[in-house]
Design a protein around this motif. Structure first.
Motif, short mmCIF file in Angstrom:
data_model
loop_
_atom_site.label_atom_id
_atom_site.label_comp_id
_atom_site.label_asym_id
_atom_site.label_seq_id
_atom_site.Cartn_x
_atom_site.Cartn_y
_atom_site.Cartn_z
N GLU A 160 37.97 43.14 45.16
CA GLU A 160 37.43 44.37 44.57
C GLU A 160 38.01 44.60 43.17
OE1 GLU A 160 34.99 46.43 45.57
OE2 GLU A 160 34.66 44.88 47.08
N THR A 161 39.30 44.38 43.02
CA THR A 161 39.94 44.55 41.71
C THR A 161 39.34 43.58 40.70
OG1 THR A 161 41.99 45.06 42.89
CG2 THR A 161 42.16 44.68 40.54
N MET A 162 39.17 42.32 41.12
CA MET A 162 38.63 41.31 40.22
C MET A 162 37.20 41.63 39.79
SD MET A 162 40.29 37.87 41.86
CE MET A 162 39.06 36.84 41.09
N LYS A 163 36.41 42.24 40.68
CA LYS A 163 35.05 42.64 40.31
C LYS A 163 35.09 43.64 39.16
CE LYS A 163 32.90 42.21 44.89
NZ LYS A 163 32.34 43.00 46.02
N ARG A 164 36.00 44.60 39.24
CA ARG A 164 36.10 45.61 38.19
C ARG A 164 36.49 44.97 36.85
NH1 ARG A 164 34.35 46.98 42.16
NH2 ARG A 164 34.64 48.86 43.39
N LEU A 165 37.40 44.00 36.92
CA LEU A 165 37.83 43.31 35.70
C LEU A 165 36.67 42.52 35.10
CD1 LEU A 165 40.23 42.47 33.84
CD2 LEU A 165 40.55 40.51 35.35
#
Length: 424
Positions: free
Chosen positions: A168-173
């Motif tokens: 999920e964090t990587m999607k935002r990045l």
């Protein structure tokens, strides 16, 4: 039985008593802080450490980071850095080596100081994979947990662990992008591994196992900030906030399991966003100890970044940050020297004090300095100063003809002139 369990049972431990005495608060205030996850006291079953309380209602603490690089591996210099950090008044130390014999470096540093020593275990896991198998993406998941335990047994008693980097964090990045890129070494290692192996971050996926290791060795878990901004234009973006939310939830789980926690904060933040970051971090983590990395408030002052970070750290502390990671003048340029480590600690200690004047309403030292200057009492001025040796050396280098005054004013000292007519 750990500190959290003792605190919840109403037991005031020796560590809590020491913190209460250091901070001028009641023992029960510290006990309740530990029980409620608002105060953390890093300890170790493997060595005696200088007790240091971090959290709400306590003085803002300063961490100094040292360690080798792939270009410069000099263990004696790192030991001297540890000595200089202690001499300058650092409250804790992080050993973050990325070159050389990791176990030997950490052993030497731990033996050289009584400060709590922190680390980032995944550095060693990924770099050893690169040495052995040619690339960091070949890191074996079990190595993360093995190395965490090994470092703990060496006396490393708090660890920055990057649990909040997940899909999920990587999607935002990926969706938002970055002006300054991804500057966290731990964040870069983990995201590269996840993309290459098409797997979730093991530190997130196997969080319960991680907690078992940390609890067994009484290690304080500092939730690493792998998505921190490396440029002011990236501050408070979606990736940073997503990671914070994940770490906040995991921090609740860790505390419930009896593991003491700290939550790390972002690196580059313009001054008009600092209060927002502190308030948000405190709110979503239920007021857990907040470890601010800097923050640097402008990106254009290489060579002076200790001063840049001091501006940000003073504001962060005043708004409620509990713990500051120092920055040296060499930041963004080179591995710091022992002298730069010393200067970085002093700059951060000044910033922490400035913040505490607001946050804790503690201004007694400043009042004493005001009286000492009014009275031209140089001995008292040096005693109250953050760095007495430097203050005295500067005055001694340019000794005045009049021992009461200084060479800035000479015969026309305002205080001497007025004292003839007024009795303050």
């Amino acid at each position: 039985m750990g500190l959290i369990e003792d605190a919840k049972r109403g037991i005031v431990t020796e560590e809590m008593k020491i913190v209460a005495q250091q901070e001028g608060v009641t023992e029960d205030f510290v006990r309740r802080g530990v029980a409620g996850a608002h105060i953390t006291i890093p300890i170790s079953p493997y060595r005696k450490v200088a007790i240091c309380g971090i959290g709400e209602g306590l003085r803002t603490k300063v961490n100094a980071s040292i360690g080798t690089s792939s270009d410069i591996v000099d263990i004696d210099m790192e030991v001297e850095k540890a000595r200089q950090a202690k001499l300058a008044g650092a409250d804790t130390l992080m050993e973050l080596s990325t070159g050389g014999d990791f176990a030997e470096i950490r052993r030497r540093v731990v033996e050289a100081t009584d400060l709590s020593v922190g680390s980032v275990p995944l550095y060693q896991a990924f770099i050893e994979a690169a040495r052995k198998d040619g690339a960091v993406v070949n890191m074996e998941e079990d190595d993360l947990f093995r190395i965490t335990a090994e470092q703990a047994k060496l006396g490393t008693n708090f660890m920055a662990i990057h649990t909040g980097i997940n899909y999920e964090t990587m999607k935002r990045l990926q969706n938002q992008g970055r002006h300054g890129g991804l500057v966290s070494r731990g964040g870069a290692f983990m995201t590269a591994w996840m993309i290459h192996n098409e797997k979730e971050n093991p530190l997130y996926a196997e969080f319960d196992y991680l907690l078992e290791i940390l609890k067994e060795h009484e290690v304080t878990l500092s939730f690493g900030n792998g998505m921190r901004a490396g440029a002011c234009h990236d501050a408070t973006d979606r990736a940073q906030i997503q990671e914070l939310l994940i770490n906040a939830e995991l921090a609740d789980k860790a505390h419930a399991a009896g593991v003491q926690v700290i939550v790390e904060g972002p690196g580059h933040i313009p001054i008009d966003e600092i209060e927002t970051n502190v308030v948000l971090q405190k709110r979503v983590t239920n007021r857990k100890p907040f470890y601010m990395l800097g923050p640097l408030v402008t990106d254009i002052a290489p060579g002076y970044d200790d001063r840049v970070a001091a501006i940000g750290a003073s504001l962060s502390s005043s708004y409620g940050a509990d713990f500051i990671c120092y920055v040296t003048p060499a930041e963004h340029l080179a591995l710091p020297t022992p002298e730069e480590v010393y200067e970085g600690v002093i700059s951060s200690r000044i910033a922490a004090h400035v913040g505490d004047m607001i946050k804790l309403k503690k201004r007694d030292a400043d009042l004493e300095m005001g009286h000492a200057r009014r009275d031209l009492d140089w001995g008292r001025q040096f005693a109250v100063a953050i760095n007495p040796e430097r203050a005295k050396a500067i005055r001694d280098e340019r000794s005045p003809a009049d021992a009461d005054a200084c060479t800035m004013c000479g015969d026309f000292c305002a205080l001497k002139i007025v004292s003839r007519h007024f009795n303050f």
